[in-house]
Design a protein around this motif. Sequence first.
Motif: not given
Length: 235
Positions: A184-185, A192-201, A212-216, A220-223
């Motif tokens: 999924f990641l 969607v966002n090619d820097k998402l994993v580094k941001t989550l980490d 709320g980080i997913w929407q930000a 979109k929401t995680l669901e």
Amino acid sequence: MKTIRLLILSTGLFIHACAHDNSTPVPEAATIAVTTDSITRGDYTLVFINQSPTFDKQVKERMINTFFTVYPVLANAYNPNTLKKVTFVIDPAYTGVAATSGGRVVYNPEWFRQHPGDIDVVTHEVMHIVQAYPGGAGPGWLTEGIADYVRYRYGVDNAGAGWAMPDYNPSQRYDNSYRITARFLVWLEKNVNDKLVKTLDANMRAKTYSAGIWQAQTGKTLEDLWQDYASRPTL
């Protein structure tokens, strides 16, 4: 490479009900062979403690080489402040696959006897060291999902282990963890966002993660993101 060899003697004690019976057998001492290697390459040191005298030497060398191939890259990509000294322990008493706590990773030698090609267990586990998430940082499914995402991206021989992320099926959820979350990641970074994993980490490590980080980060929401993924899951 500095190698220290130790012999640990373990003796059992038998207490007989009759103090005058000198025929009570005395058990032979059980000997556990322990070798400790300390290897330094560049800025990083790996201490390799082997408590299994039958552990395959080629697997050991591959584990060491995988550490020095992957760990500096992960440190640079995700957490330059990660530990500079890491310990691996080959422990026959441990019955899982591998487990990480702080800078120490314990491995089950029986797993590697049965799966000698699964060398990127090392990649997954050392990412946990790099993650260094404090208690309560965020959901465990995301912690493990990121570690398997890293195995997918940086693994040295996933193909040799027969390791791959599973295809999507409707019974899955984003919080199934490990490879399901990892896939999924990967999809999210591609679409969607090619820097998402580094941001989550980074947010998990800083203990600033929230739902709320997913929407930000994606709008979109995680669901909703999972529904988008489910509708077109091709990577």
